[in-house]
Design a protein around this motif. Structure first.
Motif, PDB file in Angstrom:
ATOM      1  N   UNK A 165       5.434  -0.667   6.382  1.00 42.58           N
ATOM      2  CA  UNK A 165       6.087  -1.844   5.812  1.00 42.58           C
ATOM      3  C   UNK A 165       7.574  -1.853   6.169  1.00 42.58           C
ATOM      4  N   UNK A 181      -4.659  -2.547  -5.625  1.00 38.86           N
ATOM      5  CA  UNK A 181      -3.585  -1.683  -5.095  1.00 38.86           C
ATOM      6  C   UNK A 181      -3.054  -2.289  -3.806  1.00 38.86           C
ATOM      7  N   UNK A 207       7.988   3.298   2.606  1.00 37.62           N
ATOM      8  CA  UNK A 207       6.744   4.077   2.609  1.00 37.62           C
ATOM      9  C   UNK A 207       6.201   4.128   1.188  1.00 37.62           C
ATOM     10  N   UNK A 208       4.887   4.046   1.067  1.00 39.14           N
ATOM     11  CA  UNK A 208       4.253   4.057  -0.253  1.00 39.14           C
ATOM     12  C   UNK A 208       3.178   5.135  -0.285  1.00 39.14           C
ATOM     13  N   UNK A 209       3.283   6.051  -1.240  1.00 36.28           N
ATOM     14  CA  UNK A 209       2.251   7.085  -1.410  1.00 36.28           C
ATOM     15  C   UNK A 209       1.089   6.508  -2.215  1.00 36.28           C
ATOM     16  N   UNK A 210      -0.035   7.247  -2.258  1.00 33.65           N
ATOM     17  CA  UNK A 210      -1.213   6.649  -2.906  1.00 33.65           C
ATOM     18  C   UNK A 210      -1.070   6.535  -4.426  1.00 33.65           C
ATOM     19  N   UNK A 212      -1.343   3.193  13.037  1.00 31.40           N
ATOM     20  CA  UNK A 212      -0.890   3.230  11.643  1.00 31.40           C
ATOM     21  C   UNK A 212      -0.067   1.993  11.318  1.00 31.40           C
ATOM     22  N   UNK A 213      -0.039   1.683  10.019  1.00 31.77           N
ATOM     23  CA  UNK A 213       0.738   0.535   9.557  1.00 31.77           C
ATOM     24  C   UNK A 213       1.966   1.010   8.792  1.00 31.77           C
ATOM     25  N   UNK A 242       8.087  11.970   8.397  1.00 28.74           N
ATOM     26  CA  UNK A 242       6.862  11.147   8.407  1.00 28.74           C
ATOM     27  C   UNK A 242       6.883  10.203   9.600  1.00 28.74           C
ATOM     28  N   UNK A 301      -0.140  -2.015  -0.473  1.00 31.18           N
ATOM     29  CA  UNK A 301      -0.059  -1.233   0.750  1.00 31.18           C
ATOM     30  C   UNK A 301       0.134   0.257   0.459  1.00 31.18           C
ATOM     31  N   UNK A 302      -0.580   1.098   1.208  1.00 28.83           N
ATOM     32  CA  UNK A 302      -0.376   2.545   1.108  1.00 28.83           C
ATOM     33  C   UNK A 302      -0.124   3.085   2.514  1.00 28.83           C
ATOM     34  N   UNK A 303       0.892   3.942   2.646  1.00 27.52           N
ATOM     35  CA  UNK A 303       1.204   4.542   3.944  1.00 27.52           C
ATOM     36  C   UNK A 303       0.313   5.766   4.133  1.00 27.52           C
ATOM     37  N   UNK A 304      -0.549   5.731   5.140  1.00 24.08           N
ATOM     38  CA  UNK A 304      -1.497   6.831   5.355  1.00 24.08           C
ATOM     39  C   UNK A 304      -0.781   8.187   5.380  1.00 24.08           C
TER      40      UNK A 304
END
Ligand SMILES: Cc1cc2nc3c(=O)[nH]c(=O)nc-3n(C[C@H](O)[C@H](O)[C@H](O)COP(=O)(O)OP(=O)(O)OC[C@H]3O[C@@H](n4cnc5c(N)ncnc54)[C@H](O)[C@@H]3O)c2cc1C
Lengths: 201, 251
Positions: free
Chosen positions: B101, A1, B50-53, B98-99, B89, A3-6
């Protein structure tokens, strides 16, 4: 997987993603505007449309002559590089096929030339075969100048900046050459399904 | 309409949030460290992803508010929209460490550099100040005395982004004039404008057309449309008016 944004959840997605929305795009109901300068207002009496460049004989139309050509009503989805998409937009316009009837050319590319100095480049084959129009009405109303009126190019299968506003002509070219947005790093072709937003995508 | 061609490939980079600060009750600045950042011009923006899980992604554009500088630091300033997907967000959830992209810099037309000169007319509505702030910060950092005027429309004094910094720039800089218009609420004894930007206001604030100012207008679409239109009607050259609209709804 990757990158995931916390703790990022995003909008609820209880419904499957609409297959008509290209990757990275989201739906809007209104009609946003993107342009780099003031909106030009060329009086219709001074307006003309040309096909020139690598052609055996140039063609010109006044506004009245263009409007006298057969128009088609088409319903299409549009996708802007700034990430919004709008489904089932209704346009009325003259097919580029109609304008190119009888034009002799060996060119493979076209520069759309507009009021205000804007240009955008496209392969000729993306403008022919029922894929492109000079649109003069949106949603049953004459096209507002903010949205590119009196006439804008409509090439809905490419990102919407290729649907050049305030269009005044098509210049046929043997070789591809970047237009206004393309010079500033936007993609030479701009296929929304391949996410060709910027040069190198 | 000549400009520098930007034909570099834009790759996604992972930035780290190193600092956050509230500019107004609804606006927060994020200081990011972006390894390998190639540098930018004042006025350019980045795309944030932004990427969700579950792999779902949302992308939006944000102007770079910091001046071009060597190094890997960038500042973005984000206004939180009530039902927005991304801005709450960025300007609510994100914490230091926090990171994020992003890729860029993007855009090469709505840009300014000292060498381009002036006089400079900057017109902003709301968060439209962000790319113009990069220009003002660059001008200050370079010790430039290029005559510059900013006309900035906000709903209230409390919502003026970078208020203290703007005061400081005026106090310590040269040949900089900042005018605010507060369209909804004004403090008592407010001596500034208190209406939407109109032709009369632009006549008072803008340079005369024969001084050939270079103008940057940024904000919601209706503001940008009406300001650009008024300036053209006042006799300003359309090709010296550059606009950027913050969608999608255009305020
Ligand atoms: C070149 C450029 C530079 C920019 N720079 C900045 C900047 O420096 N700072 C800044 O703050 N912004 C900037 N923006 C705007 C930014 O990109 C976003 O549009 C903004 O942050 C809103 O994003 P969002 O995801 O929070 O809101 P979105 O989710 O996009 O929603 C925007 C608004 O539309 C409504 N909406 C949209 N879709 C729906 C839906 N399906 N259902 C209900 N409501 C909906 C929401 O109520 C919300 O108010 C810039 C835009 C561009 C194009």
């Amino acid at each position: 997987m990757g990158f995931v944004s916390r703790a990022f959840k995003g909008r609820p997605r209880d419904q499957p993603r609409d297959a008509r929305v290209p990757p990275g795009q989201y739906l809007v109901r209104d009609f946003p505007v993107l342009s780099a300068g003031p909106t030009p207002h060329t009086p219709l009496a001074e307006w003309s449309f040309s096909i020139d460049g690598e052609v055996d004989a140039e063609k010109h139309w006044t506004w009245e002559e263009l409007r006298a050509l057969p128009s088609e009503t088409v319903t299409r989805d549009i996708h802007c590089v700034t990430k919004w998409s709008k489904l089932d937009t209704i346009w009325e316009g003259v097919s580029v096929d109609t304008l190119l009837e009888g034009v002799e050319t060996a060119a493979d590319y076209v520069m759309a030339v507009c009021d205000g100095g804007y240009t955008t480049n496209l392969p000729l084959e993306d403008l022919t075969g029922g894929k492109a129009w000079i649109a003069h009405a949106f949603d049953g109303q004459p096209l507002e100048s903010q949205h590119g009126g009196p006439g804008r190019l409509l090439v809905p299968h490419l990102y919407f900046w290729k649907s050049a506003k305030w269009i005044r002509g098509l210049r046929l070219m043997n070789d591809d050459s970047p237009g206004f947005w393309e010079t500033y790093g936007y993609h030479m072709y701009g296929d929304p399904w391949l996410e060709q937003r910027y040069s190198g995508d | 309409m000549a400009g520098t061609a930007l034909q570099r490939r834009l790759t996604w980079r992972v930035a780290e949030v190193v600092d956050l600060g509230d500019e107004t009750p609804r606006v927060r600045s994020l200081v990011l460290s972006v390894p390998g950042w190639p540098g930018h011009l004042a006025g350019q923006h980045v795309d944030v992803r932004l990427t969700a899980d579950d792999g779902y992604q949302a992308e939006r554009s944000y102007s770079i508010a910091s001046a071009p500088a060597a190094g890997e630091r960038l500042t973005l300033t984000v206004e939180r929209l009530a039902d927005g997907e991304v801005s709450p967000y960025l300007a609510g959830e994100l914490r230091a460490g926090d990171k994020l992209e992003l890729r860029g810099p993007i855009g090469g037309y709505f840009v300014w550099d000292i060498a381009i000169g002036g006089p400079l007319l900057l017109v902003a509505g709301g968060s439209g100040i962000c790319p113009l702030m990069a220009m003002l910060r660059l001008r200050q950092a370079a010790g430039s005395d290029i005559p510059t005027r900013l006309l900035y429309s906000s709903r209230s004094l409390e919502e003026v982004i970078y208020r203290n910094e703007l005061d400081r720039l005026v106090a310590t800089g040269t040949a900089l004039d900042v005018r605010l218009t507060l369209t909804r609420d004004q403090p008592e004894r407010w001596a500034g404008y208190h209406r939407r930007i109109d032709t009369d206001m632009l006549t008072e604030v803008a340079w005369a057309p024969n001084e050939r100012p270079l103008t940057f207008v940024c904000g919601p679409t209706p503001l940008v449309e009406s300001v650009a239109e008024s300036l053209v009607n006042l006799g300003h050259e359309p090709t010296r008016i550059k606009t950027e609209r913050f969608g999608p709804t255009g305020g």
